[in-house]
Design a protein around this motif. Sequence first.
Motif, PDB file in Angstrom:
ATOM      1  N   PHE A  14       1.566  -1.196   0.082  1.00 38.98           N
ATOM      2  CA  PHE A  14      -0.062   0.294   0.086  1.00 38.98           C
ATOM      3  C   PHE A  14       0.711   1.495  -0.014  1.00 38.98           C
ATOM      4  O   PHE A  14       1.921   1.343   0.774  1.00 38.98           O
ATOM      5  CB  PHE A  14      -0.768   0.369   1.109  1.00 38.98           C
ATOM      6  CG  PHE A  14      -1.505  -1.114   1.150  1.00 38.98           C
ATOM      7  CD1 PHE A  14      -3.043  -1.406   0.730  1.00 38.98           C
ATOM      8  CD2 PHE A  14      -1.693  -2.231   1.673  1.00 38.98           C
ATOM      9  CE1 PHE A  14      -3.673  -1.806   0.356  1.00 38.98           C
ATOM     10  CE2 PHE A  14      -2.334  -2.992   2.687  1.00 38.98           C
ATOM     11  CZ  PHE A  14      -3.836  -3.187   1.091  1.00 38.98           C
ATOM     12  N   ARG A  24      -6.091   5.424   5.054  1.00 41.40           N
ATOM     13  CA  ARG A  24      -7.298   5.226   5.105  1.00 41.40           C
ATOM     14  C   ARG A  24      -8.435   3.806   5.356  1.00 41.40           C
ATOM     15  O   ARG A  24      -8.946   3.979   5.980  1.00 41.40           O
ATOM     16  CB  ARG A  24      -8.012   5.230   3.048  1.00 41.40           C
ATOM     17  CG  ARG A  24      -8.900   6.564   2.366  1.00 41.40           C
ATOM     18  CD  ARG A  24      -8.466   6.896   1.329  1.00 41.40           C
ATOM     19  NE  ARG A  24      -7.147   7.672   1.300  1.00 41.40           N
ATOM     20  CZ  ARG A  24      -6.735   6.953   0.432  1.00 41.40           C
ATOM     21  NH1 ARG A  24      -6.790   6.658  -1.033  1.00 41.40           N
ATOM     22  NH2 ARG A  24      -5.661   7.997  -1.055  1.00 41.40           N
ATOM     23  N   LEU A  25      -6.980   2.980   4.970  1.00 42.79           N
ATOM     24  CA  LEU A  25      -7.219   1.503   5.349  1.00 42.79           C
ATOM     25  C   LEU A  25      -7.500   1.782   6.668  1.00 42.79           C
ATOM     26  O   LEU A  25      -7.738   0.715   7.590  1.00 42.79           O
ATOM     27  CB  LEU A  25      -6.062   0.715   4.825  1.00 42.79           C
ATOM     28  CG  LEU A  25      -6.561  -0.781   5.169  1.00 42.79           C
ATOM     29  CD1 LEU A  25      -7.900  -1.336   4.670  1.00 42.79           C
ATOM     30  CD2 LEU A  25      -5.108  -1.802   5.035  1.00 42.79           C
ATOM     31  N   THR A  26      -6.474   2.319   7.233  1.00 40.98           N
ATOM     32  CA  THR A  26      -6.152   1.987   8.809  1.00 40.98           C
ATOM     33  C   THR A  26      -6.904   3.278   9.942  1.00 40.98           C
ATOM     34  O   THR A  26      -7.282   3.228  10.886  1.00 40.98           O
ATOM     35  CB  THR A  26      -4.974   1.803   9.505  1.00 40.98           C
ATOM     36  OG1 THR A  26      -4.511   3.002   9.096  1.00 40.98           O
ATOM     37  CG2 THR A  26      -4.046   0.695   8.498  1.00 40.98           C
ATOM     38  N   GLN A  27      -7.832   4.548   8.494  1.00 41.62           N
ATOM     39  CA  GLN A  27      -8.072   6.021   9.985  1.00 41.62           C
ATOM     40  C   GLN A  27      -6.792   6.161  10.470  1.00 41.62           C
ATOM     41  O   GLN A  27      -7.098   6.903  11.289  1.00 41.62           O
ATOM     42  CB  GLN A  27      -9.193   5.321  10.519  1.00 41.62           C
ATOM     43  CG  GLN A  27     -10.447   4.714  10.029  1.00 41.62           C
ATOM     44  CD  GLN A  27     -10.774   5.557   9.428  1.00 41.62           C
ATOM     45  OE1 GLN A  27     -11.730   6.071   9.823  1.00 41.62           O
ATOM     46  NE2 GLN A  27     -11.177   5.106   7.779  1.00 41.62           N
ATOM     47  N   SER A  30       0.168  -5.591   4.348  1.00 42.76           N
ATOM     48  CA  SER A  30      -1.383  -6.001   4.553  1.00 42.76           C
ATOM     49  C   SER A  30      -0.747  -6.678   6.436  1.00 42.76           C
ATOM     50  O   SER A  30      -0.703  -6.724   7.091  1.00 42.76           O
ATOM     51  CB  SER A  30      -2.329  -6.543   4.735  1.00 42.76           C
ATOM     52  OG  SER A  30      -1.484  -7.438   3.982  1.00 42.76           O
ATOM     53  N   SER A  31       0.418  -7.144   5.901  1.00 39.25           N
ATOM     54  CA  SER A  31       1.037  -7.711   7.925  1.00 39.25           C
ATOM     55  C   SER A  31       1.237  -7.073   8.492  1.00 39.25           C
ATOM     56  O   SER A  31       2.110  -7.636   9.605  1.00 39.25           O
ATOM     57  CB  SER A  31       2.325  -8.937   7.074  1.00 39.25           C
ATOM     58  OG  SER A  31       3.421  -8.395   6.632  1.00 39.25           O
ATOM     59  N   LEU A  53      -0.112  -4.712   9.360  1.00 36.14           N
ATOM     60  CA  LEU A  53      -1.305  -4.241  10.284  1.00 36.14           C
ATOM     61  C   LEU A  53      -1.495  -4.637  11.779  1.00 36.14           C
ATOM     62  O   LEU A  53      -2.229  -3.819  12.689  1.00 36.14           O
ATOM     63  CB  LEU A  53      -2.383  -4.823   9.530  1.00 36.14           C
ATOM     64  CG  LEU A  53      -3.629  -4.032   7.886  1.00 36.14           C
ATOM     65  CD1 LEU A  53      -4.468  -4.492   7.810  1.00 36.14           C
ATOM     66  CD2 LEU A  53      -3.836  -2.447   8.358  1.00 36.14           C
ATOM     67  N   PRO A  54      -2.080  -5.821  11.814  1.00 32.77           N
ATOM     68  CA  PRO A  54      -1.339  -6.494  13.119  1.00 32.77           C
ATOM     69  C   PRO A  54      -0.566  -5.179  14.100  1.00 32.77           C
ATOM     70  O   PRO A  54      -0.781  -4.848  15.498  1.00 32.77           O
ATOM     71  CB  PRO A  54      -0.924  -7.692  12.927  1.00 32.77           C
ATOM     72  CG  PRO A  54      -1.256  -8.013  12.127  1.00 32.77           C
ATOM     73  CD  PRO A  54      -0.989  -6.762  10.695  1.00 32.77           C
ATOM     74  N   ASN A  98      -1.988  -2.426  14.841  1.00 37.43           N
ATOM     75  CA  ASN A  98      -3.390  -2.290  15.614  1.00 37.43           C
ATOM     76  C   ASN A  98      -2.765  -2.253  16.586  1.00 37.43           C
ATOM     77  O   ASN A  98      -3.889  -1.325  17.863  1.00 37.43           O
ATOM     78  CB  ASN A  98      -4.571  -3.036  15.025  1.00 37.43           C
ATOM     79  CG  ASN A  98      -5.251  -2.694  13.907  1.00 37.43           C
ATOM     80  OD1 ASN A  98      -5.458  -1.658  13.111  1.00 37.43           O
ATOM     81  ND2 ASN A  98      -5.957  -3.662  13.273  1.00 37.43           N
ATOM     82  N   ARG A  99      -1.856  -3.000  16.658  1.00 35.76           N
ATOM     83  CA  ARG A  99      -1.548  -3.094  18.324  1.00 35.76           C
ATOM     84  C   ARG A  99      -0.806  -1.363  19.012  1.00 35.76           C
ATOM     85  O   ARG A  99      -1.064  -0.703  20.244  1.00 35.76           O
ATOM     86  CB  ARG A  99      -0.499  -3.632  18.215  1.00 35.76           C
ATOM     87  CG  ARG A  99       0.558  -3.478  20.041  1.00 35.76           C
ATOM     88  CD  ARG A  99       1.328  -4.797  20.154  1.00 35.76           C
ATOM     89  NE  ARG A  99      -0.305  -6.036  20.619  1.00 35.76           N
ATOM     90  CZ  ARG A  99       0.088  -6.644  22.176  1.00 35.76           C
ATOM     91  NH1 ARG A  99       1.043  -7.578  21.646  1.00 35.76           N
ATOM     92  NH2 ARG A  99      -0.729  -7.802  21.801  1.00 35.76           N
ATOM     93  N   VAL A 129      -2.618   1.277  17.766  1.00 35.94           N
ATOM     94  CA  VAL A 129      -3.201   2.028  18.167  1.00 35.94           C
ATOM     95  C   VAL A 129      -3.995   1.799  19.486  1.00 35.94           C
ATOM     96  O   VAL A 129      -4.757   2.807  20.406  1.00 35.94           O
ATOM     97  CB  VAL A 129      -4.664   2.187  16.859  1.00 35.94           C
ATOM     98  CG1 VAL A 129      -5.578   2.745  17.111  1.00 35.94           C
ATOM     99  CG2 VAL A 129      -3.859   3.097  15.444  1.00 35.94           C
ATOM    100  N   ALA A 130      -4.271   0.564  19.843  1.00 35.02           N
ATOM    101  CA  ALA A 130      -4.955  -0.223  20.629  1.00 35.02           C
ATOM    102  C   ALA A 130      -4.350   0.229  21.848  1.00 35.02           C
ATOM    103  O   ALA A 130      -4.925   0.928  22.788  1.00 35.02           O
ATOM    104  CB  ALA A 130      -4.907  -1.878  20.637  1.00 35.02           C
TER     105      ALA A 130
END
Lengths: 268, 268
Positions: free
Chosen positions: B2, B9-12, B43-44, B46-47, B50-51, B53-54
């Motif tokens: 990407f 856009r995918l992840t905001q 895309s790998s 992404l985790p 996301n971590r 962001v979380a």
Amino acid sequence: MFKIGDFSRLTQVTVKALRHYDRIGLLKPASIDPESGYRYYTSSQLPRLNRIVALKDLGFSLEQVGQLLDAELAPEQLRSMLLQKQDEVREQIDAEQARLARIETRLRQLEEGSAARYDVVVKSVEAQRIISLRGLLPGRSAIGQLFRELHANLRRHGINGTTNLTIWHDADYRDEEVDAEAAVVSDARVPESGPLIARELPAVATMACVVHHGSPETIGDGCQALLQWIEANGYRLDGPERVVLLQRGKAGWNDAVAEMQYPIAALT
Amino acid sequence: MFKIGDFSRLTQVTVKALRHYDRIGLLKPASIDPESGYRYYTSSQLPRLNRIVALKDLGFSLEQVGQLLDAELAPEQLRSMLLQKQDEVREQIDAEQARLARIETRLRQLEEGSAARYDVVVKSVEAQRIISLRGLLPGRSAIGQLFRELHANLRRHGINGTTNLTIWHDADYRDEEVDAEAAVVSDARVPESGPLIARELPAVATMACVVHHGSPETIGDGCQALLQWIEANGYRLDGPERVVLLQRGKAGWNDAVAEMQYPIAALT
DNA sequence: TTGCTCCTCACGTCACGTGAGGTGGC
DNA sequence: TTGCTCCTCACGTCACGTGAGGTGGC
């Protein structure tokens, strides 16, 4: 007359802060020695400083404090600013409480020692145009067949979509008579006769998302984590689950990447 | 692969934030085009994002997030950081709720249209050595006489103190048989025979304070505002009231400045 | 003379946001 | 060629805190 250190001790406002207030014009010393530059404050400046401290403690910025001090005579302005601040603080408290719930969810997960760690992220998703096939399947694992049919049809009409995504329409989780939709993202039109559906997948304002990385067989773990999280954080499901395939596996599907998305709404 | 805009856009997660995470080494793009400098994500990744962001949503700083990501395998560290964060968030909530109470007090004062506006400030006060006279007075207004006696005694012994302060020892407000102490701040010693008392006025950790500026006759208004404030914000009185005279009036007492101090404690 | 207090820069904090000025791909 | 996307600086945010380097008064 107090030197800055004495005034600081008296009021418990740091010397650095007093100098800062001088610089930005919020509280000028009563006098300044032109030789040494020493700042001198008087006790009649105490009410103003106390007002600054009190308004700051209510959460106003120094700029707002300045405005409120200058507009001394406008209680209406003060009132409206207080009401606005009140809203802000309430929102703040709500946000912190949501945060607390998330932390507690994490701690519980840790104690249960759940090996697979998933990170739930809340985000919005925009509307997208998709082309799809929908049908009743004997079970979730039969989704592959539906995608093969979809792609056969797409090829026949010379359409190529981008991302693959699945929509599970059942409100509850089940593994027989599953109402599923296999889709690709595409702006193209489809023949009215054919089995293909072209439609807009609606935007969702709040979506709880989890990324699954690895074999699709363990995708259920992610689902479970998500559902637990949704419950623990005071949300409920609010629409059909979507699974977006972001990367096909290269080596026997072991490194596939998929994002599960659940529309959610706050419990009232 | 990407490009940064697609990944955003995918992840905001904003492009600016992604570039920031690159710069500080929190999330490096999978590859960078050496010609154009374009960042490419997969895309790998992404985790990991996301971590990030979380964990950020739980209230951790990016530096802490980095530590937690690197120490992936230490659930004990995560646990202790979560527990600490939990405490911090709880404190934060308490602070915001206290703020809310203060805002509501203000709003109520505004509605009652109390003309005199007093700003209550909570601070600590250090221990001080004082020299004083204590006695029963027929009323509060008789305090002047006690101060005249005090200063006569001080002169006789060649002691000069600095600030004048009054301590009202009665637990409740009254205007007859008042137990009052007139004092000056001073390190000096006093003869054991005399009526003078030398003692340490103890430090107080939390003191609600109000500054009164103007004629001493209206000092009662400040008292009243303070007592209202203490009640409205969930405190109780926790020691004798002090009144510190910061400035004698120059023109018929109309510009005297005094600070009223009430030791307070939180209602349990 | 020695501490103590005061002064003025200048820079750091935290997680990016906001331009400015320029380049690459369709 | 025109938009659109991407790039790299450099500076701003907010309310001060943290030195550095120097001065004034007892």
